[in-house]
Each structure stands twice: as structure tokens, then as C-alpha cells.
Design a protein around this motif. Structure first.
Motif, short mmCIF file in Angstrom:
data_model
loop_
_atom_site.label_atom_id
_atom_site.label_comp_id
_atom_site.label_asym_id
_atom_site.label_seq_id
_atom_site.Cartn_x
_atom_site.Cartn_y
_atom_site.Cartn_z
N LEU A 262 27.85 -33.21 9.35
CA LEU A 262 28.52 -34.07 8.84
C LEU A 262 27.69 -34.81 7.40
O LEU A 262 28.48 -35.05 6.81
N ASP A 263 26.48 -34.68 7.53
CA ASP A 263 25.84 -35.26 6.36
C ASP A 263 25.94 -34.64 5.04
O ASP A 263 26.10 -34.90 4.10
N GLY A 264 26.47 -33.16 5.44
CA GLY A 264 26.42 -32.37 4.17
C GLY A 264 27.70 -32.79 3.54
O GLY A 264 27.97 -32.23 2.21
N THR A 265 28.57 -33.29 4.02
CA THR A 265 30.02 -33.69 3.64
C THR A 265 30.23 -35.26 3.11
O THR A 265 31.18 -35.55 2.98
N ASN A 266 28.99 -35.84 3.64
CA ASN A 266 29.03 -37.38 3.42
C ASN A 266 29.89 -38.21 4.22
O ASN A 266 30.68 -38.90 3.78
N VAL A 267 30.16 -37.43 5.69
CA VAL A 267 31.15 -38.09 6.66
C VAL A 267 30.20 -38.70 7.78
O VAL A 267 29.30 -37.97 8.25
N PRO A 268 30.33 -40.05 8.09
CA PRO A 268 29.70 -40.59 9.21
C PRO A 268 30.04 -40.13 10.45
O PRO A 268 30.82 -39.49 10.95
N VAL A 269 28.84 -39.64 11.34
CA VAL A 269 28.91 -39.18 12.83
C VAL A 269 30.07 -40.11 13.42
O VAL A 269 30.75 -39.56 14.24
N SER A 270 30.08 -41.34 13.12
CA SER A 270 31.02 -42.32 13.84
C SER A 270 32.46 -41.85 13.76
O SER A 270 33.29 -41.90 14.79
N VAL A 271 32.68 -41.17 12.83
CA VAL A 271 34.18 -40.63 12.49
C VAL A 271 34.52 -39.36 13.46
O VAL A 271 35.70 -39.50 14.10
N TYR A 272 33.66 -38.79 13.91
CA TYR A 272 33.82 -37.67 15.11
C TYR A 272 34.09 -38.30 16.16
O TYR A 272 34.81 -37.93 17.03
N ASP A 273 32.95 -39.25 16.40
CA ASP A 273 32.99 -39.86 17.84
C ASP A 273 34.31 -40.70 18.02
O ASP A 273 34.71 -40.82 19.10
N ASN A 274 34.61 -41.36 16.94
CA ASN A 274 35.91 -42.03 17.11
C ASN A 274 37.15 -41.33 17.45
O ASN A 274 37.86 -41.83 18.09
N LEU A 275 36.97 -40.15 16.95
CA LEU A 275 38.17 -39.31 17.09
C LEU A 275 38.48 -38.90 18.51
O LEU A 275 39.46 -39.09 19.14
N ILE A 276 37.50 -38.63 19.17
CA ILE A 276 37.37 -38.05 20.51
C ILE A 276 37.81 -39.42 21.34
O ILE A 276 38.46 -39.15 22.12
N GLU A 277 37.30 -40.54 21.03
CA GLU A 277 37.64 -41.83 21.63
C GLU A 277 39.05 -42.09 21.79
O GLU A 277 39.68 -42.48 22.67
N ALA A 278 39.58 -42.03 20.50
CA ALA A 278 40.87 -42.17 20.48
C ALA A 278 41.92 -41.20 21.11
O ALA A 278 42.85 -41.85 21.49
N VAL A 279 41.53 -40.15 21.02
CA VAL A 279 42.37 -39.08 21.84
C VAL A 279 42.24 -39.24 23.32
O VAL A 279 43.35 -39.31 23.88
N HIS A 280 41.16 -39.52 23.91
CA HIS A 280 41.07 -40.00 25.12
C HIS A 280 41.62 -41.15 25.46
O HIS A 280 42.49 -41.22 26.53
#
Length: 601
Positions: A262-280
Motif C-alpha cells: 500500500l505504501d507503494g501507491t501512497n494509500v494508508p493501510v487504514s483504508v484497507y482495514d476500514n473497507l473490511i470493517e464497513a463490509v462487515h
């Protein structure tokens, strides 16, 4: 193709239905000459070693070389890879790809000194370089992006060592591609009348869309039972993939391979985890969808071979490719005449390799080049394949516009935004088809397809992302990814995401073995975030018109000139917030309401 009984050889496909790779190089010999010319330039690269901090002029000249050779490498890679994908059994082009990978690894190693030297330039000195050499401003964004990862950059010798390991690191993906596309063979699927249908990675999903449940079950069991027989090989490849990711992440002092990706594209890891949480938090809607599907199909048990078939028995007629192109062209009218003129150019000038042939890589993709994009399809005539056409041409025009409006060094958009343009096209196509139809059955069919898009893109891809997170965590903990471990976790996630109304059997527990995206380095979560952003953008375009289209075309033309988060904010979507995901799944719930209402009439 109008059926799946036979798969043509490459020679049987009409030229007008194949992509024009001669637009890249007129022959294999021309490609070889270009590759030799590229390799000869390594001495030019070496001449800059130890000198990048001397002056703005030296640094600027070096970055011109980086840009120029990068453009050459892109063309070389596209020709070889596209040729190999036409027929994965063709040893000539598989060898060409191998030769290319060796050459690119060698060139990459030659450049390995640049990042440490760029990092070592003091900030004050770099600012003085910009003032003394105005042409260096062309590369300010690139330099800033490189320097933000200073903590993860190694010495020149260490960087050279990692670059030299690149070809070896690609081995799991390379071997998997040959394994799944060329070496795996499946028994024919048999329909309710005893008729055989060719089963491959490309025909599997179209067969699963059939209204014949006997055929669906046969295809499902034959594919997954065959993969089960190779489960240890498949698990070994995934284990090797995740361990090489771990090695490179640790070498660069990242906490995990996921953080590094994710750092390679300058995207916070929190975006990944927030997605999983929102879908749950929205899992109730997915479970409701599964219950509705079970009810409307009228089955005692809902199996995974029932999830692709339309809810109506009378499927629409197969869509000829010419008709599909016209429909996609018409549906994208909100994006303006300029956008559609480029689309038409692609349709009429062989940007697309249309139909399946023996040995052809499965699935679909778009590959952008400075010449023009190249799109691989395995077009079957189904509604889904029409949406795939819209999807891949969204990628293609994103690449085209970014290449047109950005310098080569800033033209390649990062993967976080890669799925936005493609799924925005799909959303506009769906809105067009729903608005056009007055037939209840057709509307139900389309809504079912729209629901399946949400299911397949947000829920399913988030499930894949959660599976990737599991694999990374297991490898970080020193575990080996075995077939039993992978199947157990995959079955658990299927139960979580699909709920109690879906039968989670031994076959679906093997699905991980047929998903090539698990070799894409934490790619899949971006399908879900991209789809959520695309829903927001398509609705803004339809609601606000010209001003929204202007912002959207600015996004498509942006390449990587800004961070992906900022590019999307410029188009009106903030992906650091859970709002786009929640809003998209709210629409999913509203579509469920309409489907239930229509079926109750």
C-alpha cells in the motif's frame, strides 16, 4: 462465439477480431532489435552512478534517461506479454517473456544506484537544483514521491541485490500462470441432456451462468475436483508468493508485506482495514441477497454453482459483439462526445483481442501503452461479457487520457484508482439499460446483474482481501501455507460472507486455487474501493452533468500526477472515509427492495 462446445485455434480467429500488436513492433525481429538496443544503453545509465547529487542539470539529464528507457521497456513488455497471452502454450513467446524478464531485471539492477543517491541529496541542495535548472520541475512530483520512502530505501549495493532478485521473485506468478492456463485440463461439463461442453478457466463462469443446473453442477464439480487433485502444488505456489513478498517487505524495513504494497501507491493501510470493517457492518444485506436468491431459484439448498445464474429462466439472447459495442457507445453518452470519439477509435482500430482461442489466457484486461491500449477479452455474447467490454474500455480510456495529458514519468496511474474508470463505465451502462427497458422480466434480469456486481465486486473482493490479509499474517507468524490451512480459512470466510442459507462445500473451499489475483500483491481490495468510488462518481455525473464530467475527465487525465486519494478527492470522492462504501451498499439494499417488490407482483 455463440456456444462453448468448441474452442477455436488462434489461426481460426479473423484478423479483425484480434489486437494489432504490429502497432508496437512490426515483427518479432523488430522486437529483438529493440531489446538489444535497450540493453546497449546500460552503459549510459552506469555513467551517472555517483553523480546524481552534483547538479540540477545532471539529475535532470538522468531522469530524462529514466523516462526514455522506461517508455522503451513498456513497449517491449507489452509486445512480449500480449503475444504470450494469445496462446500460453506457444513456447516461442513464453521464451520471449523469459528473455524479457531477464533483460528487465538486468536493466533494473543497472538503475539500482539512483534511489539511494536521490535520497541522499539534501533538501536545500535539491531546491537549489530546481532554481538552477528549470527543466527539473518536470520531475518534482516523481522526486517527492521517491523521497517520501527514504526510510525504506537501502544502500546502493543492497538495492542492486534486491533488483537482481526480481526475476526469481516473479517465479510463483509465472509458474502459476502456466499451471492454471496451460497445464490444467478439466473433464468436459455435461448438461441435462448429456451433451458435453468444453470446460476451461475462460468458459467456467459462462457455464455457471447457464439456466441448466445439471450443467452448472457438472462444471463446478469438474473444475474444483480437478484443482483439489493439485491442491498441494497450488498451495506451494501461494506460500512461495507470500514468502517472497515478506522477504522484500522485511528487507525494506516495513512491518508487513501489506504495508509495503500500500505504501507503494501512497494509500494508508487504514483504508484497507476500514473497507473490511464497513463490509462487515453491512453483511446483513449480503445474507439477505443470498436468501432472496435461494427463494427465487426455488431450491431446497443453495450451492455456489447457483450464484451466477440469472434469476429468470428465460435468459436474454446472446449479444453479438457488434451490438455490444454499439450499446456501450450509446450508454456512455453522459461522458461527452470527446470521450466517445476515443472509444470509437478503439473499437474500429483493433485495440481489442475479442474471442477465446485454444491456450489463450483466461479473463480480461487492458494494458495501456504510449501507442494505444490493448484489451484482452474472451467475449462469449453474454450480458456479463458486454459489461466486461465496458469495464475494460474504461481502463483503456483511463490509460489513453493519462498518456495523452501527462509526461511519461507521471502517466501510469497507480492500482488504487485503476478500477474506478472501469466500474464507472459499468455503472453508467447499467443505468442506461435500466432506463431503457420497460419489460418487467428484463428489468429483473438487469437488477439481478447489478446485484451480482455489488456481490462480486464489493463483498466478494473484500472477502478476497480478508483472505490475503490472513495469508500475510500467517506467513509473518512463520507458518507455511498448506492446502488444508488455506481451504479451512476460505471455507470460514465463505460462511461469514454468504451466511447460513448457502451450502459451503469442499469444492468451494478450493476456490483460492483458481484466483490469479492472489499473485497481484494486495490488489483485490481496490476492486471494492474502486467500485464504491465509481458508484459515487457515476451518480454525480448523471446528477450534475457537465461540471461533474469535467472533474471526472480531469481524474482520468491525471495519471499519477497526485496521490490517488487526492486525485479522487478532485473528482468528488473521499476514500479515507467509509461513506463511499456505506453509500454503495445502501444502494445495494435499495436494489434488493426493488427486486423483492418486482418478484412479488
Amino acid at each position: 462465439m455463440s456456444n462453448f462446445e468448441t474452442i477455436r485455434s488462434r489461426e481460426e480467429i479473423p484478423q479483425e477480431d484480434t489486437w494489432a500488436l504490429e502497432d508496437l513492433y512490426v515483427s518479432d525481429e523488430a522486437w529483438e532489435q529493440a531489446l538489444s538496443a535497450l540493453m546497449a544503453r546500460k552503459d549510459e545509465v552506469a555513467a551517472y552512478a555517483g553523480k546524481l547529487g552534483e547538479s540540477g542539470e545532471t539529475l535532470c539529464a538522468f531522469l530524462h534517461l529514466v523516462e526514455d528507457m522506461g517508455s522503451q521497456m513498456e513497449l517491449l513488455a507489452n509486445y512480449a506479454t500480449r503475444k504470450a497471452d494469445q496462446d500460453t502454450r506457444n513456447a516461442t513467446y513464453q521464451a520471449m517473456v523469459g528473455k524479457l524478464m531477464g533483460a528487465l531485471t538486468s536493466v533494473s539492477a543497472a538503475f539500482s544506484f539512483d534511489t539511494p543517491e536521490i535520497m541522499a541529496i539534501p533538501e536545500e541542495a535539491l531546491e537549489s537544483f530546481y532554481k538552477a535548472c528549470p527543466d527539473l520541475e518536470r520531475y518534482r512530483r516523481y522526486l517527492n514521491n521517491e523521497r517520501r520512502r527514504k526510510a525504506h530505501t537501502l544502500t546502493a549495493a543492497e538495492e542492486r541485490l534486491l533488483a537482481s532478485a526480481g526475476e526469481m521473485a516473479n517465479a510463483p506468478d509465472t509458474v502459476y500462470s502456466s499451471f492454471i492456463n496451460a497445464d490444467m485440463h478439466y473433464p468436459d461439463a455435461v448438461d441435462g441432456e448429456g451433451k458435453a461442453h468444453a470446460l476451461s478457466q475462460s468458459t467456467f463462469v459462462p457455464l455457471e451462468e447457464s439456466g441448466d443446473r445439471v450443467l452448472r453442477k457438472s462444471a463446478y464439480e469438474n473444475l474444483y475436483n480437478t484443482l483439489h487433485g493439485m491442491r498441494n502444488t497450488a498451495a506451494g505456489l501461494l506460500d512461495a508468493q507470500n514468502k517472497q513478498l515478506k522477504f522484500f517487505a522485511e528487507a525494506r524495513k516495513y512491518g508487513s508485506a501489506r504495508e509495503a504494497a500500500l505504501d507503494g501507491t501512497n494509500v494508508p493501510v487504514s483504508v484497507y482495514d476500514n473497507l473490511i470493517e464497513a463490509v462487515h457492518q453491512n453483511m446483513d444485506k449480503m445474507h439477505r441477497y443470498v436468501r432472496l436468491r435461494k427463494k427465487l431459484l426455488g431450491v431446497d439448498e443453495l450451492h455456489f454453482y447457483d450464484v451466477y445464474t440469472p434469476l429468470l429462466k428465460d435468459e436474454p439472447a446472446r449479444i453479438p459483439f457488434a451490438q455490444a459495442k454499439q450499446t456501450v457507445y450509446d450508454a456512455l453518452y453522459p461522458l461527452g462526445d470527446g470521450y466517445r470519439a476515443i472509444l470509437k477509435e478503439g473499437f474500429e482500430n483493433r485495440w481489442i483481442d475479442v474471442y477465446e482461442n485454444q491456450g489463450k489466457r483466461g479473463g480480461a484486461y487492458s494494458a495501456g501503452t504510449a501507442v494505444h491500449p490493448f484489451v484482452l477479452l474472451n467475449y462469449s455474447g453474454s450480458l456479463d461479457s458486454q459489461f466486461t467490454l465496458a469495464h475494460e474500455m474504461g481502463h483503456a480510456l483511463h490509460s489513453y487520457l493519462s498518456n495523452k495529458h501527462q509526461n511519461p514519468i507521471d502517466s501510469d496511474y497507480v492500482i488504487f484508482v485503476a478500477e474506478v474508470a472501469s466500474t464507472c463505465n459499468e455503472a453508467l451502462l447499467m443505468e442506461y439499460l435500466l432506463k431503457k427497458t420497460t419489460d418487467k422480466k428484463e428489468r429483473v434480469f438487469l437488477i439481478n446483474h447489478f446485484l451480482d456486481q455489488f456481490k462480486g465486486t464489493i463483498y466478494r473482493q473484500t472477502m478476497f482481501a480478508e483472505f490475503e490479509k490472513f495469508m500475510g499474517a500467517a506467513v509473518d507468524a512463520g507458518q507455511t501455507l498448506t492446502a488444508d490451512m488455506l481451504s479451512a480459512e476460505y471455507a470460514r470466510l465463505c460462511k461469514l460472507y454468504y451466511g447460513d442459507d448457502m451450502v459451503v462445500d469442499d469444492q468451494i473451499a478450493m476456490e483460492w486455487a483458481r484466483i490469479p489475483h492472489f499473485y497481484y500483491n494486495y490488489y483485490v481490495f481496490q476492486y471494492a474501493t474502486g467500485y464504491s468510488a465509481a458508484i459515487a462518481l457515476s451518480r454525480r455525473i448523471l446528477r450534475e452533468g457537465e461540471s461533474a464530467v469535467k472533474d471526472y475527465l480531469g481524474f482520468l487525465s491525471g495519471g499519477c500526477s497526485k496521490s490517488p486519494i487526492d486525485l479522487l478527492k478532485g473528482a468528488g470522492v473521499d476514500m479515507t472515509s467509509p461513506a463511499p462504501v456505506n453509500d454503495a451498499l445502501k444502494l445495494f439494499g435499495e436494489l434488493l427492495d426493488e427486486m423483492e417488490s418486482l418478484m412479488a407482483e
